[in-house]
Design an enzyme around this catalytic site. Structure first.
Site, PDB file in Angstrom:
ATOM      1  N   SER A 204       0.984  -1.079   0.112  1.00 40.68           N
ATOM      2  CA  SER A 204       0.148   0.105   0.017  1.00 40.68           C
ATOM      3  C   SER A 204       0.840   1.194   0.030  1.00 40.68           C
ATOM      4  O   SER A 204       0.353   2.384  -0.357  1.00 40.68           O
ATOM      5  CB  SER A 204      -0.874  -0.093   1.044  1.00 40.68           C
ATOM      6  OG  SER A 204      -0.380   0.350   2.389  1.00 40.68           O
TER       7      SER A 204
ATOM      8  N   LYS B  51       0.403   4.444   6.844  1.00 34.18           N
ATOM      9  CA  LYS B  51      -0.324   5.256   5.864  1.00 34.18           C
ATOM     10  C   LYS B  51       0.185   6.772   5.723  1.00 34.18           C
ATOM     11  O   LYS B  51       0.836   7.105   6.762  1.00 34.18           O
ATOM     12  CB  LYS B  51      -1.741   5.335   6.051  1.00 34.18           C
ATOM     13  CG  LYS B  51      -2.550   4.024   6.051  1.00 34.18           C
ATOM     14  CD  LYS B  51      -2.694   3.418   4.545  1.00 34.18           C
ATOM     15  CE  LYS B  51      -3.301   2.112   4.572  1.00 34.18           C
ATOM     16  NZ  LYS B  51      -2.878   1.149   3.972  1.00 34.18           N
TER      17      LYS B  51
END
Lengths: 166, 172
Positions: B51, B95
């Site tokens: 990710s 993230k």
């Protein structure tokens, strides 16, 4: 020279004690003072120190995030990470919850839980901000240790006016 | 038999117990110190998964995470953070922060399939997080803004592999 040695040993002892204390309060058990009225009558809190209840909270439950309905938990407020709230856990992930005021039924999303104060009239909880992520939970309240008249275990209980989910 | 008893009594039990106690205490102190440093000052993280490509590799990166900044509120847009996943608290995900409370965030609804975008305002006390690799990331686009309280650390410095040692680029 003697005073310097003494100072050094005092400093060493307080650092060691602090480190051990922080570790215990992070991993095993911690002490929290309650403020506010949202958990009345289980716990009372006043704004001035020494008048409100002081409780013990265990942290072992954070290893696997296993909780039961009716547990009293500590968690960080979802809209202000510096505030810690104490409420009762009503809904676990995946359960259907009936909102008390209306007849609406909602599903608690995965990884979230539904929390409510015992004093429905004066509690700011999931009824206003919705389900909270389990990751915000800080600990589970097990005992009241102050004042002496209320000393004892905090029971896992279910509000009488609610239908338990199946 | 009596010789055995005499020899048994001759062993300096008191001294052995004292030594064992002091070694145990020292070990406990060391473990406590490791816990305090890794939880409150500087931790080590081994992020995995696609990710955050290309800023972080699929696997094999070792990063230092700053545990002081999230507590003090020194986290801003562009920082890479570690947070407890709102979908499963046992998982920690990395993230990039794209918006703080009150910010307007525009994001692709279905990256790769359409150009549709959506704009939301991040609510009070929440942040908007997204993976750099928008095609393969489970982030605020799926689960919405996350409470700031879930942030556990700020990724600040890569210490492995040697060819990419250095600060992680903070981009807008």
């Amino acid at each position: 020279m003697g005073t310097r040695n003494q100072l050094w040993s005092i400093a060493k002892m307080s650092v060691t004690g602090g480190v051990i204390g922080i570790t215990i309060s992070d991993r095993y058990v911690t002490v929290v003072a309650i403020k506010g009225h949202s958990m009345h009558p289980t716990m009372t809190g006043t704004d001035s120190a020494l008048r409100g209840d002081i409780v013990l909270a265990e942290k072992g439950c954070l290893d696997r995030y296993k909780f039961s309905r009716g547990d009293v938990i500590l968690f960080k407020c979802p809209s202000n990470h510096k505030e810690v709230f104490v409420k009762r856990l009503i809904g676990l992930p995946g359960e259907w919850i009936q909102l008390p005021a209306s007849s609406e039924i909602i599903k608690v999303p995965q990884g979230h839980c539904w929390v409510e104060g015992d004093n429905a009239a004066r509690s700011w909880d999931s009824r206003s901000f919705g389900p909270i992520p389990l990751g915000l939970i800080n600990g589970r309240v097990t005992h009241i240790i102050w004042p002496p008249s209320k000393m004892g275990r905090v029971e896992r209980k279910w509000p009488e006016d609610r239908i338990p989910p199946f | 038999m009596s010789r055995f008893v005499r020899r048994f009594a001759g062993i300096p039990w008191r001294q052995i117990a004292g030594e064992a106690f002091s070694v145990g205490l020292l070990t406990a102190q060391g473990l406590c110190a490791v816990h305090v440093v890794s939880e409150h000052v500087l931790g080590v993280a081994f992020p995995r998964g696609p990710s955050m490509l290309p800023a972080l590799n699929m696997a094999g990166d070792v990063l230092l995470t700053d545990k002081v900044s999230p507590r003090r509120g020194w986290v801003g847009p562009g920082d890479v953070v570690l947070l407890l996943s709102p979908e499963d608290p046992r998982k920690i995900v990395a993230k990039r922060v794209l918006g703080m409370e009150g910010d307007e965030v525009t994001y692709p609804v279905d990256a790769g399939n359409s150009d549709a975008t959506k704009t939301v305002v991040v609510p009070q006390g929440h942040i908007w997080v997204q993976g750099d690799n928008i095609y393969s990331s489970n982030d605020s686009r799926q689960f919405g803004p996350v409470p700031y309280g879930l942030v556990k650390g700020k990724m600040s410095y890569r210490i492995w592999p040697p060819s990419r040692i250095g600060a992680i680029d903070s981009k807008e």
